[in-house]
Design a protein around this motif. Structure first.
Motif, PDB file in Angstrom:
ATOM      1  N   PRO A   1      51.847  33.953  23.968  1.00  0.00           N
ATOM      2  CA  PRO A   1      52.210  33.514  25.515  1.00  0.00           C
ATOM      3  C   PRO A   1      51.241  34.384  26.130  1.00  0.00           C
ATOM      4  O   PRO A   1      50.890  35.557  26.090  1.00  0.00           O
ATOM      5  CB  PRO A   1      53.527  33.622  25.427  1.00  0.00           C
ATOM      6  N   GLN A   2      51.116  33.628  27.424  1.00  0.00           N
ATOM      7  CA  GLN A   2      50.592  34.724  28.498  1.00  0.00           C
ATOM      8  C   GLN A   2      51.582  35.269  29.212  1.00  0.00           C
ATOM      9  O   GLN A   2      52.522  34.843  29.939  1.00  0.00           O
ATOM     10  CB  GLN A   2      49.614  33.670  29.383  1.00  0.00           C
ATOM     11  N   LEU A   3      51.564  36.532  29.271  1.00  0.00           N
ATOM     12  CA  LEU A   3      52.747  37.423  29.950  1.00  0.00           C
ATOM     13  C   LEU A   3      52.052  37.717  31.200  1.00  0.00           C
ATOM     14  O   LEU A   3      50.969  38.251  31.164  1.00  0.00           O
ATOM     15  CB  LEU A   3      53.304  38.263  29.085  1.00  0.00           C
ATOM     16  N   PRO A   4      52.819  37.994  32.261  1.00  0.00           N
ATOM     17  CA  PRO A   4      52.505  38.879  33.667  1.00  0.00           C
ATOM     18  C   PRO A   4      51.993  40.112  33.296  1.00  0.00           C
ATOM     19  O   PRO A   4      52.352  40.892  32.232  1.00  0.00           O
ATOM     20  CB  PRO A   4      53.725  38.617  34.347  1.00  0.00           C
ATOM     21  N   GLY A   5      51.236  40.630  34.214  1.00  0.00           N
ATOM     22  CA  GLY A   5      50.790  41.942  34.119  1.00  0.00           C
ATOM     23  C   GLY A   5      52.036  42.699  34.371  1.00  0.00           C
ATOM     24  O   GLY A   5      53.088  42.422  34.703  1.00  0.00           O
ATOM     25  N   TYR A   6      52.102  44.073  33.951  1.00  0.00           N
ATOM     26  CA  TYR A   6      53.081  45.029  33.936  1.00  0.00           C
ATOM     27  C   TYR A   6      53.818  45.005  35.527  1.00  0.00           C
ATOM     28  O   TYR A   6      54.934  45.515  35.629  1.00  0.00           O
ATOM     29  CB  TYR A   6      52.909  46.279  33.311  1.00  0.00           C
ATOM     30  N   ASN A   7      52.774  44.991  36.290  1.00  0.00           N
ATOM     31  CA  ASN A   7      53.492  45.195  37.748  1.00  0.00           C
ATOM     32  C   ASN A   7      53.421  44.205  38.691  1.00  0.00           C
ATOM     33  O   ASN A   7      53.033  44.197  39.870  1.00  0.00           O
ATOM     34  CB  ASN A   7      52.291  46.367  38.686  1.00  0.00           C
TER      35      ASN A   7
ATOM     36  N   ALA B   1      56.949  44.901  29.086  1.00  0.00           N
ATOM     37  CA  ALA B   1      57.448  45.832  30.215  1.00  0.00           C
ATOM     38  C   ALA B   1      56.999  45.109  31.562  1.00  0.00           C
ATOM     39  O   ALA B   1      55.890  44.536  31.999  1.00  0.00           O
ATOM     40  CB  ALA B   1      56.965  47.108  30.239  1.00  0.00           C
ATOM     41  N   TYR B   2      58.001  44.992  32.558  1.00  0.00           N
ATOM     42  CA  TYR B   2      57.803  45.067  33.919  1.00  0.00           C
ATOM     43  C   TYR B   2      58.031  46.334  34.443  1.00  0.00           C
ATOM     44  O   TYR B   2      59.383  46.669  34.368  1.00  0.00           O
ATOM     45  CB  TYR B   2      58.621  43.884  34.475  1.00  0.00           C
ATOM     46  N   ASN B   3      57.095  46.984  34.864  1.00  0.00           N
ATOM     47  CA  ASN B   3      57.318  48.429  35.313  1.00  0.00           C
ATOM     48  C   ASN B   3      56.845  48.640  36.876  1.00  0.00           C
ATOM     49  O   ASN B   3      55.869  48.328  37.167  1.00  0.00           O
ATOM     50  CB  ASN B   3      56.541  49.313  34.517  1.00  0.00           C
TER      51      ASN B   3
END
Length: 577
Positions: A333-339, A295-297
């Motif tokens: 993979p390294q995914l960005p933080g949700y925010n 999620a990108y929330n």
């Protein structure tokens, strides 16, 4: 014969030129095909997360069938509704020139296809290439009723990049461990936020990080050194998503069936409804690498599904030990933080058209729409039907109008028939009350007014819309989709839009062409297009929980001059209301 001598009379040369032009024109249609399909909407048992559900599918498939066509082809898709729910299908991103009858949103351009009934969608792909998709456009049925729509170039027309060795379609979705229609029904009763999904999926499968799922994890084989095209579609119901592939970079070459300047990225951010084409080169040591999405929330203090879906990029020359189901050794993979709004913003900023484009400059319709949530007050706060914040019910609106779908006729049919009482054309071009949109908003402005209001546009008018997020309830990135059109995204920013300062910074050279764009959390986005497609065209947030709350409006684009600028007559089998 005299006309064969190119040194003689000018009319001969003119005749020959006209002949060749006509020949080229006819040849452009010679390779166009008509594709016939039958879609049966039916409930089938689908097992995910250890449990089997009776799931609404197309032809028993989840996700549904992939449609593959070429630019210029036509589609004839007969839909038989063998399920227990009313339904319609939308061909997301298809221009549907002069043909709103094939667009699909229930009670906007058609009444639903009732159980046991049929309707045949007929439309032509015109000057579009790349990746689109199709989905149900009735309540929450698109949670499982969706599929890819791949548009290849015309025969003999190459991609504007090196031909990839192979192509893979990646449908990102959400899975509910219960009937999604029951989730919606509960939220509609209580007025509270709906329950979130239980898993994300890649091509319908959750992947290794969920219970009872690893045996079905999707695998994408690849040869060392080859370049493949990935068609990434965010078909999730309610969630923007980050997507990445371990140790691999991606080169973005297209979005929403429009080519882009190539740019390299470690991560893709995609809102519901958006598509992204990327090139991937297998330039890492042979192994198994996870591709993953989560999620990108952007909503403050809002519940969301905080899980991660995976699939596996599988090098064919990987060591044998990696091929024996030992997916736990795949690299994540390294995914960005949700925010991580900074990463999402940087990704969107990198998307540009391949070259200079013709952006409307002399604007005829300068529109300013606030988009966001709201709250309806209750006479009995905290009662069973008022379980939203502080005993209210959630709402949503554009320019303080909470869009209400009609129930006895579709808007397009009412307009075509001249039937009164279904809609009005007084949707406000600017907010009825100006305020500090992203500041501390007075509670007196939190409750929107319900209505089925349209904004009328003259055929050929040049339109600019600024979509302004608000801080009512919460700031949030709203992926806004405009039916029947694509548009140029000429600018975006944070805070309140400043027409003097921000307009001066618009990109009028090579802005990206899209059909769905986020509004920026606590910010704005500006789009421009020419109203060259007559009919009724919905504009709405593609987070379905927001659309159902009223975050929508519709344009009524009037007919122009003559048949070529007018809506075609409705088909004989248009579903009855």
């Amino acid at each position: 014969m005299e006309c064969c001598n190119l040194n003689v009379k000018p009319w001969c040369a003119f005749f020959l030129l006209g002949f060749f032009v006509m020949f080229a024109f006819l040849s452009s249609f010679a390779d166009a095909e008509t594709h016939y399909h039958e879609f049966v909407i039916e409930a089938k048992p689908v097992k995910r997360l250890c449990r089997t559900h009776s799931t609404i599918t197309v032809n028993g498939q989840f996700p549904g069938p992939t449609l593959e066509v070429r630019n210029g082809d036509s589609l004839v898709i007969k839909v038989l509704n063998s399920a227990r729910y009313n339904i319609s299908l939308h061909w997301h991103g298809v221009r549907q020139l002069r043909n709103p009858w094939a667009d699909g949103p229930t009670y906007v351009t058609q009444c639903p296809i009732q159980p046991g009934a049929t309707y045949t969608y007929r439309f032509t792909i015109t000057n579009q290439e790349g990746t689109l998709w199709w989905h149900a456009h009735t309540n929450w049925l698109r949670a499982t009723v969706y599929g890819a729509l791949i548009i290849h170039p015309k025969l003999g027309s190459p991609y504007p990049f090196s031909m990839p060795k192979r192509e893979y379609t990646i449908l990102l979705g959400e899975w509910f461990d219960r009937n999604p229609m029951d989730v919606l029904k509960l939220a509609q009763f209580t007025g509270a936020a709906p329950n979130v999904s239980d898993a994300y999926t890649i091509n319908g499968q959750p992947g290794d990080l969920y219970r009872c799922s690893s045996q079905e994890t999707v695998r994408f084989p690849i040869e060392s050194g080859e370049t493949v095209l990935l068609r990434i579609i965010n078909s999730a119901l309610n969630q923007e998503l980050f997507f990445a592939i371990a140790n691999h970079k991606m080169t973005v070459v297209g979005v929403d069936a429009a080519y882009t300047k190539p740019f390299t990225t470690n991560v893709v951010m995609s809102g519901p409804g958006q598509t992204t084409n990327v090139l991937l080169t297998a330039d890492q040591p042979p192994a198994h690498y996870y591709m993953a999405a989560r999620a990108y929330n952007t909503a403050m203090n809002a519940a969301f599904d905080n899980t991660t879906t995976t699939a596996i990029l599988e090098y064919k020359s990987a060591p044998c030990s990696a091929k024996k189901g030992q997916s736990s050794k795949s690299i994540l993979p390294q995914l960005p933080g949700y925010n991580d709004t900074a990463t999402a913003t940087a990704f969107n900023a990198g998307i540009r058209s391949p070259s200079q484009v013709k952006v409307p400059t002399d604007i005829d319709e300068n529109l300013f729409f606030t988009v966001g949530l709201g709250l309806n007050n209750c006479t009995r706060p905290n009662s069973p039907r008022c379980q939203g914040p502080n005993g209210t019910r959630f709402a949503a609106s554009m320019n303080n109008v909470s869009f209400v779908l009609p129930r006895t006729n579709s808007i397009m049919q009412a307009y075509y028939q001249g039937a009164p009482g279904v809609f009005t054309t007084d949707f406000p071009p600017v907010p009825p009350i100006q305020f500090d949109y992203t500041g501390n908003v007075s509670r007196g402005l939190w409750q929107p007014v319900p209505g089925t209001k349209l904004h009328k546009l003259k055929y050929g008018s040049r339109v600019q819309i600024v979509l302004q997020d608000t801080s009512i309830v919460t700031t949030e990135d709203h992926p806004m989709h405009l039916h029947g059109y694509h548009f140029y995204v000429v600018g975006s920013g944070f805070g309140n839009f400043n027409p003097t300062k921000d307009t001066a910074n618009f990109n009028l050279i090579d802005p990206p062409k899209r059909n769905t764009i986020g509004s920026n959390p606590g910010g704005w986005v500006a789009i421009r297009f020419v109203a060259d497609n007559p009919g009724v065209w919905l504009m709405h947030c593609h987070i379905d929980s927001h659309f159902g709350l009223g975050l929508a409006m519709a344009f009524l684009v009037e007919n122009g001059v003559g048949e070529s600028q007018s809506v075609i007559p409705p088909p004989a089998d248009l579903p009855p209301c």
